[in-house]
Scaffold this motif. Structure first.
Motif, PDB file in Angstrom:
ATOM      1  N   ASP A 185       0.797  -1.220   0.000  1.00 29.70           N
ATOM      2  CA  ASP A 185       0.000   0.000   0.000  1.00 29.70           C
ATOM      3  C   ASP A 185       0.838   1.284   0.000  1.00 29.70           C
ATOM      4  OD1 ASP A 185      -2.356  -1.294  -0.215  1.00 29.70           O
ATOM      5  OD2 ASP A 185      -3.056  -0.938   1.819  1.00 29.70           O
ATOM      6  N   TYR A 190      -4.102  -1.375  -4.432  1.00 25.78           N
ATOM      7  CA  TYR A 190      -4.043  -1.040  -3.011  1.00 25.78           C
ATOM      8  C   TYR A 190      -5.212  -1.685  -2.272  1.00 25.78           C
ATOM      9  CZ  TYR A 190      -0.876   2.612  -4.683  1.00 25.78           C
ATOM     10  OH  TYR A 190       0.151   3.291  -5.293  1.00 25.78           O
ATOM     11  N   ASP A 224      -5.670   4.634  -1.211  1.00 26.37           N
ATOM     12  CA  ASP A 224      -4.649   5.030  -2.175  1.00 26.37           C
ATOM     13  C   ASP A 224      -3.737   6.059  -1.487  1.00 26.37           C
ATOM     14  OD1 ASP A 224      -3.235   6.258  -4.271  1.00 26.37           O
ATOM     15  OD2 ASP A 224      -4.909   6.065  -5.677  1.00 26.37           O
TER      16      ASP A 224
END
Length: 412
Positions: free
Chosen positions: A84, A306, A310
């Motif tokens: 992420d 992700y 984001d």
């Protein structure tokens, strides 16, 4: 095998074919595609090949043959996305874009160095040609229409566009970005000529509102965050064009062509319109309900790379909190995300929703996010073209899986 007078080992055509595991005719096909270089053998009647070059091609061919069927993998040292977060040349991209202006982030992606105070300047001839071409378009032309025409016009007046050396490509890139921005029609007051920052020059082409330092900083952050994002569809198109040794203007045109697709570049426009509707109706629930009832995807939420939010959206939201005029749109965006969270969809805000907050709150049109994305990503496309120019040409040539009628078929 024989030794060249310069000390390098040379292979005959037959020896090269055996090492590569192909027929001699295929060796010459490699030469015609630029994958091998040959030299007339002064002793025999055929050609000879550099042994090290042949061995390197054999290694590449074996690696590509070992890749899973249908798996297109492209080597890159530019952007890494994992856990992420995303990184430009190993540096956290959010941190980089938060501390350096767009031009310096672009230079980092291009060269791995940050020349402080970097500015881009449009050559007068290229800018004049781009403006003439854009001015000739119909009024209803979209932002990507204008940028594609501007790229083509700038290419025509650049006599060095076919020079694919790193120095020449970087020179073209530093001129192309400001040429694209300068070719767009001005909605507000003309930008101050003494400020060469891309964000400052782009602002009056996005809105008639007077810029304030905080809003300009958010726009500059957005440009830096959007420079690159690994192999998005438009970036892959750029790599394919560069693999065919298209010049950098043509490679950027390929990226813009894909960006115009409704599944890639239009997301910011859709998010902008949704946020505008939420603000007009005074709440997100009825707007989201209509999207779901119609079977439409709620824009600005979720990203396939992700699991959580984001990181580009998170960075922009944090900076937007400091803008007084963004409070309404920011609240609307968070309400949309909260409504969807209650539905158990597990989708969090992406960068398109954050861009929409910026564009709505600063009086920009729905297509403004698309313009910001295209200008920012031009630098990333150039970086990928530079990488691809170092690879063997025409390597992105997948084989089609023919599903038609088997021959022989009768003549129609």
């Amino acid at each position: 095998m024989n030794d060249d007078r310069d000390g390098g080992r040379r292979l005959s055509t037959q020896e090269a074919a055996r090492l590569l595991g192909v027929k001699p005719a295929t060796v010459y096909a490699y030469v015609s595609r630029g994958q091998l270089s040959s030299r007339r053998d002064t002793v025999g009647r055929g050609s000879s090949f550099d042994a090290a070059e042949v061995e390197a091609l054999a290694r590449r061919t074996r690696r590509e043959a070992a890749a899973p069927a249908g798996d297109l993998s492209v080597r890159t040292s530019l952007t890494l996305i994992e856990s992420d977060r995303y990184y430009y040349r190993g540096v956290d991209a959010v941190d980089l874009a938060s501390h350096y202006p767009y031009e310096e982030v672009a230079e980092w992606l291009w060269t791995g160095t940050i020349p402080r105070g970097a500015r881009f300047t449009a050559p007068p001839e290229a800018l004049a040609a781009a403006r003439r071409a854009v001015d000739a378009l119909p009024e209803h032309s979209g932002p990507v229409d204008r940028l594609r025409v501007a790229v083509a016009a700038a290419a025509v007046v650049d006599p060095l566009r076919f020079d694919l050396s790193e120095e020449a490509v970087l020179g073209s890139a530093r001129c192309l970005v400001p040429t694209l921005v300068g070719s767009l029609p001005v909605l507000g007051a003309e930008p101050w000529a003494g400020d060469g920052r891309t964000a400052r020059q782009l602002w009056p082409r996005l809105t008639a509102h007077a810029p304030d330092p905080d809003a300009l900083d958010v726009l500059d952050l957005a440009l830096g965050l959007l420079v690159d994002h690994d192999l998005a569809a438009s970036t892959l198109a750029v790599r394919v064009a560069a693999s065919a040794r298209a010049h950098p203007y043509a490679a950027v045109s390929a990226g813009l062509g894909v960006l115009e697709g409704p599944l890639h570049g239009a997301a910011g426009r859709l998010a902008h319109r949704m946020l505008t509707e939420v603000l007009e109706r005074g709440g997100a629930a009825p707007v989201v309900a209509e999207y779901l009832r119609a079977g439409r995807r709620v824009p600005g939420l979720g990203h396939r790379l992700y699991r959580g939010e984001d990181p580009r959206a998170a960075a922009l939201f944090t900076r937007l909190e400091g803008l007084t005029q963004a409070a309404g749109a920011l609240g609307a965006a968070r309400e949309v995300a909260a409504v969807m969270a209650r539905q158990g969809a597990g989708l969090q805000a992406n960068v398109d929703l954050a861009l929409a907050v910026l564009t709505v709150s600063c009086g920009m049109p729905a297509e403004a996010g698309e313009m910001v994305f295209a200008v920012a990503r031009t630098a990333g496309w150039i970086a990928h073209a530079l990488e691809e120019y170092q690879e063997r040409p025409l390597r992105m040539r997948p084989s089609g899986q023919y599903q038609g009628a088997r021959p022989p078929q009768p003549m129609p």
